[in-house]
Design a protein around this motif. Structure first.
Motif, PDB file in Angstrom:
ATOM      1  N   VAL A 148      63.969 -65.218  22.856  1.00  0.00           N
ATOM      2  CA  VAL A 148      64.594 -63.977  23.304  1.00  0.00           C
ATOM      3  C   VAL A 148      64.296 -62.947  22.218  1.00  0.00           C
ATOM      4  O   VAL A 148      63.898 -63.324  21.116  1.00  0.00           O
ATOM      5  N   PRO A 149      64.459 -61.673  22.506  1.00  0.00           N
ATOM      6  CA  PRO A 149      64.225 -60.685  21.447  1.00  0.00           C
ATOM      7  C   PRO A 149      65.063 -61.004  20.206  1.00  0.00           C
ATOM      8  O   PRO A 149      66.261 -61.251  20.301  1.00  0.00           O
ATOM      9  N   ASN A 150      64.433 -61.072  19.075  1.00  0.00           N
ATOM     10  CA  ASN A 150      65.076 -61.326  17.779  1.00  0.00           C
ATOM     11  C   ASN A 150      65.716 -62.698  17.652  1.00  0.00           C
ATOM     12  O   ASN A 150      66.694 -62.863  16.929  1.00  0.00           O
ATOM     13  N   GLY A 151      65.210 -63.709  18.348  1.00  0.00           N
ATOM     14  CA  GLY A 151      65.773 -65.031  18.170  1.00  0.00           C
ATOM     15  C   GLY A 151      65.447 -65.999  19.281  1.00  0.00           C
ATOM     16  O   GLY A 151      64.394 -65.894  19.925  1.00  0.00           O
ATOM     17  N   VAL A 152      66.355 -66.945  19.500  1.00  0.00           N
ATOM     18  CA  VAL A 152      66.169 -67.955  20.542  1.00  0.00           C
ATOM     19  C   VAL A 152      67.471 -68.137  21.329  1.00  0.00           C
ATOM     20  O   VAL A 152      68.557 -67.813  20.848  1.00  0.00           O
ATOM     21  N   ARG A 153      67.329 -68.663  22.539  1.00  0.00           N
ATOM     22  CA  ARG A 153      68.470 -69.027  23.381  1.00  0.00           C
ATOM     23  C   ARG A 153      68.421 -70.524  23.607  1.00  0.00           C
ATOM     24  O   ARG A 153      67.381 -71.070  23.972  1.00  0.00           O
ATOM     25  N   ILE A 154      69.545 -71.175  23.383  1.00  0.00           N
ATOM     26  CA  ILE A 154      69.671 -72.616  23.575  1.00  0.00           C
ATOM     27  C   ILE A 154      70.462 -72.846  24.849  1.00  0.00           C
ATOM     28  O   ILE A 154      71.549 -72.294  25.004  1.00  0.00           O
ATOM     29  N   ARG A 155      69.908 -73.645  25.773  1.00  0.00           N
ATOM     30  CA  ARG A 155      70.594 -73.936  27.032  1.00  0.00           C
ATOM     31  C   ARG A 155      70.837 -75.430  27.146  1.00  0.00           C
ATOM     32  O   ARG A 155      69.979 -76.226  26.788  1.00  0.00           O
ATOM     33  N   GLY A 156      72.008 -75.775  27.682  1.00  0.00           N
ATOM     34  CA  GLY A 156      72.328 -77.178  27.854  1.00  0.00           C
ATOM     35  C   GLY A 156      73.594 -77.367  28.660  1.00  0.00           C
ATOM     36  O   GLY A 156      74.046 -76.464  29.364  1.00  0.00           O
ATOM     37  N   MET A 157      74.178 -78.556  28.511  1.00  0.00           N
ATOM     38  CA  MET A 157      75.406 -78.923  29.220  1.00  0.00           C
ATOM     39  C   MET A 157      76.328 -79.667  28.265  1.00  0.00           C
ATOM     40  O   MET A 157      75.869 -80.430  27.407  1.00  0.00           O
ATOM     41  N   VAL A 158      77.624 -79.464  28.459  1.00  0.00           N
ATOM     42  CA  VAL A 158      78.650 -80.173  27.713  1.00  0.00           C
ATOM     43  C   VAL A 158      79.450 -80.977  28.735  1.00  0.00           C
ATOM     44  O   VAL A 158      79.878 -80.432  29.751  1.00  0.00           O
ATOM     45  N   THR A 159      79.647 -82.280  28.473  1.00  0.00           N
ATOM     46  CA  THR A 159      80.326 -83.163  29.424  1.00  0.00           C
ATOM     47  C   THR A 159      81.505 -83.861  28.770  1.00  0.00           C
ATOM     48  O   THR A 159      81.397 -84.377  27.654  1.00  0.00           O
ATOM     49  N   ASN A 160      82.623 -83.889  29.486  1.00  0.00           N
ATOM     50  CA  ASN A 160      83.825 -84.601  29.057  1.00  0.00           C
ATOM     51  C   ASN A 160      83.651 -86.079  29.397  1.00  0.00           C
ATOM     52  O   ASN A 160      83.497 -86.444  30.555  1.00  0.00           O
ATOM     53  N   LEU A 161      83.696 -86.950  28.400  1.00  0.00           N
ATOM     54  CA  LEU A 161      83.539 -88.392  28.598  1.00  0.00           C
ATOM     55  C   LEU A 161      84.873 -89.132  28.632  1.00  0.00           C
ATOM     56  O   LEU A 161      84.889 -90.361  28.728  1.00  0.00           O
ATOM     57  N   THR A 162      85.987 -88.395  28.579  1.00  0.00           N
ATOM     58  CA  THR A 162      87.302 -89.034  28.517  1.00  0.00           C
ATOM     59  C   THR A 162      87.902 -89.214  29.907  1.00  0.00           C
ATOM     60  O   THR A 162      87.364 -88.737  30.900  1.00  0.00           O
ATOM     61  N   ASP A 163      89.061 -89.880  29.943  1.00  0.00           N
ATOM     62  CA  ASP A 163      89.813 -90.060  31.187  1.00  0.00           C
ATOM     63  C   ASP A 163      90.824 -88.944  31.414  1.00  0.00           C
ATOM     64  O   ASP A 163      91.557 -88.956  32.398  1.00  0.00           O
ATOM     65  N   GLY A 164      90.902 -87.992  30.506  1.00  0.00           N
ATOM     66  CA  GLY A 164      91.845 -86.877  30.634  1.00  0.00           C
ATOM     67  C   GLY A 164      91.130 -85.558  30.494  1.00  0.00           C
ATOM     68  O   GLY A 164      89.922 -85.492  30.257  1.00  0.00           O
ATOM     69  N   ASN A 165      91.892 -84.477  30.654  1.00  0.00           N
ATOM     70  CA  ASN A 165      91.321 -83.143  30.475  1.00  0.00           C
ATOM     71  C   ASN A 165      90.941 -82.938  29.011  1.00  0.00           C
ATOM     72  O   ASN A 165      91.592 -83.470  28.111  1.00  0.00           O
ATOM     73  N   LEU A 166      89.894 -82.165  28.783  1.00  0.00           N
ATOM     74  CA  LEU A 166      89.408 -81.901  27.430  1.00  0.00           C
ATOM     75  C   LEU A 166      89.121 -80.411  27.306  1.00  0.00           C
ATOM     76  O   LEU A 166      88.359 -79.854  28.105  1.00  0.00           O
ATOM     77  N   GLN A 167      89.731 -79.764  26.323  1.00  0.00           N
ATOM     78  CA  GLN A 167      89.476 -78.353  26.074  1.00  0.00           C
ATOM     79  C   GLN A 167      88.377 -78.231  25.023  1.00  0.00           C
ATOM     80  O   GLN A 167      88.481 -78.803  23.933  1.00  0.00           O
ATOM     81  N   VAL A 168      87.339 -77.475  25.375  1.00  0.00           N
ATOM     82  CA  VAL A 168      86.201 -77.274  24.477  1.00  0.00           C
ATOM     83  C   VAL A 168      86.046 -75.772  24.246  1.00  0.00           C
ATOM     84  O   VAL A 168      85.588 -75.047  25.124  1.00  0.00           O
ATOM     85  N   PRO A 169      86.428 -75.274  23.067  1.00  0.00           N
ATOM     86  CA  PRO A 169      86.269 -73.844  22.781  1.00  0.00           C
ATOM     87  C   PRO A 169      84.847 -73.533  22.296  1.00  0.00           C
ATOM     88  O   PRO A 169      84.176 -74.401  21.729  1.00  0.00           O
ATOM     89  N   ILE A 170      84.415 -72.306  22.515  1.00  0.00           N
ATOM     90  CA  ILE A 170      83.096 -71.888  22.017  1.00  0.00           C
ATOM     91  C   ILE A 170      83.069 -71.977  20.487  1.00  0.00           C
ATOM     92  O   ILE A 170      82.019 -72.198  19.886  1.00  0.00           O
ATOM     93  N   SER A 171      84.233 -71.887  19.851  1.00  0.00           N
ATOM     94  CA  SER A 171      84.305 -71.988  18.384  1.00  0.00           C
ATOM     95  C   SER A 171      84.007 -73.392  17.876  1.00  0.00           C
ATOM     96  O   SER A 171      83.842 -73.596  16.672  1.00  0.00           O
TER      97      SER A 171
END
Length: 195
Positions: A105-128
């Protein structure tokens, strides 16, 4: 002549029922909608404390075959094409991060992917939870506050843009306490190849 004995439903009652139906649908959709983790990362000030040791992102630390593969990844990106990550998958007992590609991308790169919850419950994943570090030790973080609430087995897109100088190595660190950080080498520093 027959008259219908049932009184008509007042219009205000229809309006209230319609509003309740829309509110219920909105709440249901918000609970079941997964937020994508998309943000533009920015370079952060160098911490006063020393950074933990980075995995080997220098090309000299690799075998000759791996060195050639690292050079080809950068050649694809410099030609304006999408490339693969050096380490495309990282996981622990709760989370899997899969990087599908890296693109210029202009002035750098873009990383694309997927994040998957492997647990039996809800999982909160912040961008931080995501940090990028380059081979010069620069740290990049997202200023946003997006949080993906993933139900068991659910996935959400991950898209990170970073102002990475050409040729530098890049490491993705995913830190979701109490688990130790996941580290993925995305790009290897090929600048060391010419020196």
């Amino acid at each position: 002549m027959m008259h219908d004995e049932s009184p008509p439903i007042p219009f205000w009652m229809i309006g209230i029922l319609g509003a309740l139906l829309l509110i219920g649908m909105s709440i249901f959709l918000q609970q079941n909608r997964t937020v994508a983790l998309i943000d533009r990362f920015a370079r952060q000030p160098t911490p006063a404390l020393p950074l933990p040791a980075l995995p080997q992102l220098e090309i000299q630390s690799l075998s000759p075959d791996a060195q050639e593969a690292a050079r080809q990844l950068w050649q694809q990106i410099m030609a304006g094409n999408r490339s693969q990550a050096v380490d495309p998958v990282a996981s622990n007992q709760r989370l899997r991060v899969v990087i599908d590609g890296i693109e210029p991308v202009p002035n750098g790169v873009r990383i694309r992917g997927m994040v998957t919850n492997l647990t039996d419950g809800n999982l909160q994943v912040p961008i931080s939870a995501f940090e990028l570090r380059d081979s010069a030790g620069e740290s990049y973080r997202a200023p946003g506050t997006t949080i993906a609430n993933l139900s068991p087995g659910a996935s959400t897109p991950l898209e990170l843009s970073v102002p990475l100088p050409n040729g530098r190595g890049l490491l993705l660190i995913t830190h979701l306490p109490p688990d130790p950080p996941l580290e993925q080498r995305l790009l290897i520093d090929v600048q060391g190849a010419s020196s």
